[in-house]
Scaffold this motif. Structure first.
Motif, PDB file in Angstrom:
ATOM      1  N   ASP A 259       5.438  51.040  58.839  1.00  0.00           N
ATOM      2  CA  ASP A 259       6.790  50.542  58.626  1.00  0.00           C
ATOM      3  C   ASP A 259       6.836  49.026  58.801  1.00  0.00           C
ATOM      4  O   ASP A 259       7.376  48.303  57.980  1.00  0.00           O
ATOM      5  CB  ASP A 259       7.771  51.200  59.601  1.00  0.00           C
TER       6      ASP A 259
ATOM      7  N   LYS B 268       3.238  56.178  46.332  1.00  0.00           N
ATOM      8  CA  LYS B 268       3.704  56.693  45.043  1.00  0.00           C
ATOM      9  C   LYS B 268       4.740  55.834  44.343  1.00  0.00           C
ATOM     10  O   LYS B 268       5.011  56.029  43.158  1.00  0.00           O
ATOM     11  CB  LYS B 268       4.277  58.106  45.237  1.00  0.00           C
ATOM     12  N   ASN B 269       5.340  54.879  45.058  1.00  0.00           N
ATOM     13  CA  ASN B 269       6.401  54.082  44.435  1.00  0.00           C
ATOM     14  C   ASN B 269       6.540  52.753  45.163  1.00  0.00           C
ATOM     15  O   ASN B 269       7.515  52.516  45.863  1.00  0.00           O
ATOM     16  CB  ASN B 269       7.727  54.850  44.460  1.00  0.00           C
ATOM     17  N   ASN B 270       5.539  51.882  44.987  1.00  0.00           N
ATOM     18  CA  ASN B 270       5.547  50.620  45.706  1.00  0.00           C
ATOM     19  C   ASN B 270       5.741  49.435  44.761  1.00  0.00           C
ATOM     20  O   ASN B 270       6.053  49.610  43.584  1.00  0.00           O
ATOM     21  CB  ASN B 270       4.263  50.474  46.532  1.00  0.00           C
TER      22      ASN B 270
ATOM     23  N   THR C 218       7.413  56.753  57.887  1.00  0.00           N
ATOM     24  CA  THR C 218       6.141  57.253  58.408  1.00  0.00           C
ATOM     25  C   THR C 218       6.180  57.403  59.924  1.00  0.00           C
ATOM     26  O   THR C 218       5.414  58.154  60.497  1.00  0.00           O
ATOM     27  CB  THR C 218       4.987  56.308  58.038  1.00  0.00           C
TER      28      THR C 218
ATOM     29  N   ARG D 190      10.792  46.109  50.520  1.00  0.00           N
ATOM     30  CA  ARG D 190      11.334  46.901  51.620  1.00  0.00           C
ATOM     31  C   ARG D 190      11.737  45.953  52.729  1.00  0.00           C
ATOM     32  O   ARG D 190      10.892  45.305  53.330  1.00  0.00           O
ATOM     33  CB  ARG D 190      10.277  47.886  52.115  1.00  0.00           C
TER      34      ARG D 190
ATOM     35  N   ILE E 126       9.962  53.194  55.892  1.00  0.00           N
ATOM     36  CA  ILE E 126       9.442  54.088  54.868  1.00  0.00           C
ATOM     37  C   ILE E 126       9.307  55.516  55.379  1.00  0.00           C
ATOM     38  O   ILE E 126       8.852  56.388  54.666  1.00  0.00           O
ATOM     39  CB  ILE E 126       8.085  53.600  54.336  1.00  0.00           C
TER      40      ILE E 126
ATOM     41  N   THR F 195       3.788  64.956  40.894  1.00  0.00           N
ATOM     42  CA  THR F 195       4.160  64.450  42.209  1.00  0.00           C
ATOM     43  C   THR F 195       3.049  64.667  43.223  1.00  0.00           C
ATOM     44  O   THR F 195       3.191  64.326  44.386  1.00  0.00           O
ATOM     45  CB  THR F 195       5.429  65.165  42.720  1.00  0.00           C
TER      46      THR F 195
ATOM     47  N   GLY G 262      13.383  55.270  45.747  1.00  0.00           N
ATOM     48  CA  GLY G 262      12.988  55.011  47.123  1.00  0.00           C
ATOM     49  C   GLY G 262      11.569  54.488  47.232  1.00  0.00           C
ATOM     50  O   GLY G 262      10.681  54.920  46.500  1.00  0.00           O
ATOM     51  N   TYR G 263      11.351  53.557  48.148  1.00  0.00           N
ATOM     52  CA  TYR G 263      10.030  52.967  48.333  1.00  0.00           C
ATOM     53  C   TYR G 263       9.093  53.982  48.994  1.00  0.00           C
ATOM     54  O   TYR G 263       9.433  54.647  49.956  1.00  0.00           O
ATOM     55  CB  TYR G 263      10.139  51.723  49.211  1.00  0.00           C
ATOM     56  N   ASN G 264       7.881  54.075  48.451  1.00  0.00           N
ATOM     57  CA  ASN G 264       6.835  54.916  49.040  1.00  0.00           C
ATOM     58  C   ASN G 264       5.521  54.183  48.879  1.00  0.00           C
ATOM     59  O   ASN G 264       5.147  53.790  47.772  1.00  0.00           O
ATOM     60  CB  ASN G 264       6.776  56.280  48.348  1.00  0.00           C
ATOM     61  N   ILE G 265       4.807  53.982  49.955  1.00  0.00           N
ATOM     62  CA  ILE G 265       3.617  53.150  49.935  1.00  0.00           C
ATOM     63  C   ILE G 265       2.544  53.671  48.983  1.00  0.00           C
ATOM     64  O   ILE G 265       1.772  52.899  48.411  1.00  0.00           O
ATOM     65  CB  ILE G 265       3.036  53.000  51.364  1.00  0.00           C
TER      66      ILE G 265
END
Length: 260
Positions: free
Chosen positions: A58, A153-155, A53, A45, A51, A172, A148-151
């Motif tokens: 961030d 769920k998808n890092n 938040t 990122r 992200i 999800t 998309g980056y998610n701390i």
């Protein structure tokens, strides 16, 4: 390597290895796939890509990414300026490490070894696929992206673990494959969510219960034992991500039209 540390030297690296390096005083680690020839493919990122938040997370995630800027402010001659890049990128090993040490993520560990490694994000009970499959997924996602980056769920760890195993979490409602995320949530809920906390008020008793709940939560959240995972070809993963992104863009467009 062993229970104490997964630290390795650069000369033992092999293409397809899942590697990581600690950031921010060992609070968080950044993960990637070693592609050979001193290159690492990883999910990051960049600055200016928050992200969502609205908090210090961030800035925290950006500081955990790779660095191609030296102490004197110059950029890596091999990588150039990657500070604003977003998504799956390729960096030289030195930029990926960003001054940190090199560690190897372990696969197919035993339950005893897994629980002995109390820190999440270092190993998994799941098996790794052959290096050729790992490198194919990493190269494909370098071109097509990883969503998309998610701390939670998808890092970066989720990316590396998917490249190694091809496993995707179906629901999800839970966290992704990341051991760091599941460890954080397990620690936060160990006492709060445990009915056993009412059986004792002593510090020793509470610590024992919290430790037990933490270990159980970590174990059940590992992709090697959890039931909400499926083996998904990388081509289908990208297609699914594209449909989700298109749906989000359509929803945003409709919202803008309604506001207009």
């Amino acid at each position: 390597m062993g229970v104490i540390s997964n630290k390795i030297e650069k000369d033992v690296l092999k293409p397809g290895d899942h590697i990581y390096s600690w950031r921010n005083a060992y609070i968080y680690s950044h993960h990637g796939i070693y592609a050979g020839e001193g290159e690492v493919i990883h999910f990051t990122r960049g600055a200016g890509h928050e992200i969502g938040t609205g908090t210090s997370l961030d800035r925290f995630i950006f500081s955990s990414s790779s660095s191609s800027t030296g102490a004197d402010g110059t950029h890596c001659q091999r990588c150039g300026d990657q500070s604003t890049l977003d998504g799956v990128i390729s960096s030289c090993l030195d930029c990926f490490l960003s001054g940190g040490d090199l560690y190897l993520f372990e696969y197919s560990v035993s339950p005893v070894f897994f629980l002995a490694k109390a820190r999440g994000g270092t190993c998994t009970l799941a098996s790794s696929d052959p290096p050729s499959d790992v490198l194919y997924r990493a190269s494909y996602l370098l071109e097509k992206g990883f969503g998309g980056y998610n701390i939670f769920k998808n890092n970066c760890e989720d990316f590396a673990m998917y490249c190694k195993t091809g496993l995707l979490v179906l629901t999800t409602l839970s966290v992704g494959r990341s051991g760091q995320a599941t460890s954080f949530l397990a620690a936060a809920s160990a006492i709060v969510s445990s009915p056993l906390r009412y059986l004792t008020t002593s510090f020793t008793g509470l610590s024992f219960i919290a430790g037990g709940m933490y270990c159980v939560s970590r174990f059940l959240s590992d992709i090697g034992v959890r039931r909400d995972v499926v083996k998904l070809p990388v081509e289908r993963l990208v297609e699914s991500s594209d449909r989700i992104d298109e749906g989000e863009e359509t929803a945003v467009g409709r919202l803008d039209e309604s506001r207009g």
